[in-house]
Design a protein around this motif. Structure first.
Motif, PDB file in Angstrom:
ATOM      1  N   LEU A  96       0.833  -1.203   0.000  1.00  0.00           N
ATOM      2  CA  LEU A  96       0.000   0.000   0.000  1.00  0.00           C
ATOM      3  C   LEU A  96       0.865   1.250   0.000  1.00  0.00           C
ATOM      4  N   ALA A  97       1.878   1.265   0.855  1.00  0.00           N
ATOM      5  CA  ALA A  97       2.765   2.426   0.955  1.00  0.00           C
ATOM      6  C   ALA A  97       3.597   2.628  -0.299  1.00  0.00           C
ATOM      7  N   GLN A  98       3.799   1.564  -1.079  1.00  0.00           N
ATOM      8  CA  GLN A  98       4.611   1.656  -2.294  1.00  0.00           C
ATOM      9  C   GLN A  98       3.814   2.128  -3.507  1.00  0.00           C
ATOM     10  N   LEU A  99       2.507   2.222  -3.402  1.00  0.00           N
ATOM     11  CA  LEU A  99       1.701   2.664  -4.535  1.00  0.00           C
ATOM     12  C   LEU A  99       2.096   4.081  -4.940  1.00  0.00           C
ATOM     13  N   PRO A 100       2.138   4.369  -6.222  1.00  0.00           N
ATOM     14  CA  PRO A 100       2.534   5.715  -6.661  1.00  0.00           C
ATOM     15  C   PRO A 100       1.602   6.813  -6.179  1.00  0.00           C
ATOM     16  N   GLN A 101       0.351   6.440  -5.851  1.00  0.00           N
ATOM     17  CA  GLN A 101      -0.583   7.438  -5.333  1.00  0.00           C
ATOM     18  C   GLN A 101      -0.246   7.861  -3.901  1.00  0.00           C
ATOM     19  N   LEU A 102       0.502   6.992  -3.168  1.00  0.00           N
ATOM     20  CA  LEU A 102       0.812   7.275  -1.770  1.00  0.00           C
ATOM     21  C   LEU A 102       2.291   7.527  -1.527  1.00  0.00           C
TER      22      LEU A 102
END
Length: 469
Positions: A96-102
């Motif tokens: 989740l933390a690695q998503l480009p949105q975050l």
């Protein structure tokens, strides 16, 4: 657009609830920055990574986070499996933390030292609501924000070992003999416990997990002894619902613990309030004081203080907080979660209304929002941030429509008086209930008429002090 609304929302903490807040903020198109004191997402969760939670994956994943992950091709784990803390961090929080949105909006090693309003202390009123928040980090860096979502949790502020809410005499001096909740007894911390006598103090599930690990260690390592001390007269609330528990892993935990106690592999001391600690020839002597004033002592090698946690509001000392004097939660939320009055099953859905302080734009969410109450649910934290973010977006209909969709479970009590009167603190319900739904006040949602049947989700299984932790 005003200057204030051009600023980001600051989220404190990159644990499950903090990252859920980030996901909801992204979906709403609201700029945000997440500040995490640790070096990784879920830094606190990783510290109890060896512990398996009681609730299956499907109740540990925030809906907004799931939508982002699915869109990125994430392969979800078996939704009926029970993750460990390490798996929760590795298979959910890290992706989740690695998503480009975050990812571009997360900062690690960023510890918040204080929160205020730019140019205003707590006393100043004029223009307060239109003045940006000032967030000061350790090291002196300062940031401005339109709002603050504090999901920093309580892991770093455990309760003291002594009774009366005060440290035991000598607790600081004897700190070298103390372990806080959920040490990795069978892994990294094994050498500290093998062949030694350990005293575990506490009646929550964190205590139960540690006791079971110590009992397993004792079976393979001669000289390992285990003593368990609780303040109440009965361990019933820790044993839980057994086979009747709606969460089988939780019921099995209590049943296994009871079997060890009954067989004498774990020595149980009841009515046990720690009064003083004295280092004695490489060991530590624990003096306990009973309700009638009688004192006794036991000498051990290690002490595990599984006595729960409390919130630290010191970073918000210059904000206008309306805290209940008992719970340390907001005054609106406190009566809905007070373990002296309510069980896990009667905590209703709640959102921005219950989490609002006189300081407009500041909300403590997640474990921290519950103060000292031990009945927090991970899914409740997800619903909190959904409601708070909806309010920040001006969508008040969504903000007020708080709801939870949880399975049937037994009704657990954390009232110490109840635990002394029966074999179990948890009884099963007779039929499945519909999804719990109610207004943000919780009253219209059925709190006063029909208890809500909520499953216990272990966002932080180290939380102690009640059967619902």
């Amino acid at each position: 657009m005003s200057t204030l609304n051009e600023l980001p929302v600051i989220v404190i903490g990159a644990g499950p609830v903090g990252l859920a807040a980030a996901a909801h903020l992204h979906e709403r198109g609201i700029a945000f920055t997440v500040l995490e004191a640790g070096d990784t997402p879920g830094a606190a969760v990783r510290q109890w990574g060896h512990v398996r939670v009681f609730s299956p994956w499907r109740y540990n994943i925030d809906p907004a986070a799931r939508r982002l992950l699915d869109a990125a091709g994430w392969v979800a784990p078996d939704l009926e499996a029970l993750p460990t803390g390490a798996e929760l961090a590795r298979d959910y929080l890290q992706p989740l933390a690695q998503l480009p949105q975050l990812k571009p909006h997360l900062r690690y090693g960023a510890r918040v030292e204080a929160i205020s309003r730019r140019g205003l202390d707590r006393l100043r009123t004029a223009g307060r609501d239109s003045t940006p928040f000032l967030i000061r980090l350790t090291g002196g860096e300062e940031m401005l924000a339109r709002a603050v979502i504090d999901a920093s949790g309580t892991w770093a502020t455990p309760n003291v070992l002594g009774a009366s809410g005060l440290p035991a005499h000598g607790e600081t001096t004897a700190a070298g003999f103390l372990e806080h909740a959920l040490p990795d007894v069978l892994g990294a911390a094994r050498d500290r416990f093998a062949g030694r006598h350990t005293l575990v103090v506490g009646a929550g599930h964190s205590a139960a997990n540690t006791l079971l690990s110590l009992a397993e260690l004792a079976e393979s390592t001669p000289g390992t002894a285990v003593t368990w001390a609780i303040r109440t007269a009965s361990p019933a609330r820790t044993y839980g619902g057994g086979d009747a528990d709606a969460l089988p892993a939780r019921g099995a935990l209590g049943s296994r613990l009871r079997a060890h106690v009954d067989a004498g592999r774990i020595r149980l001391l009841t009515g046990f309030s720690v009064h003083a600690l004295t280092p004695t020839a490489g060991r530590v002597t624990v003096v306990v004081r009973h309700a009638d004033g009688e004192e006794k002592s036991v000498t051990v090698d290690r002490i595990v203080a599984a006595t729960g946690f409390r919130p630290d509001h010191s970073i918000a000392a210059e904000l206008r907080l309306d805290l209940d004097p008992i719970m340390g939660a907001t005054r609106a939320l406190a009566p809905l979660i007070d373990p002296n009055e309510h069980s896990c099953g009667t905590v209703p859905p709640h959102g921005v209304n219950e989490l609002t302080h006189p300081e407009t734009g500041y909300h403590a969410v997640g474990m921290k929002s519950y103060g000292r109450a031990p009945t927090f649910l991970m899914a409740t934290g997800y619903e909190q941030v959904r409601s708070v973010v909806a309010a920040l977006a001006g969508d008040w209909d969504a903000a007020h429509a708080v709801q939870l969709d949880l399975p049937e479970t037994g009704v657990c009590t954390s009232n110490p008086a109840d635990s002394a009167t029966g074999d179990s603190c948890c009884g099963s319900t007779s039929a499945a209930e519909p999804a719990a739904r109610g207004l943000a006040t919780g009253i219209s949602g059925g709190l006063l008429s029909t208890p809500l049947n909520l499953v216990i989700l272990d966002a932080a299984p180290a939380q102690g002090g009640g059967c619902c932790s």
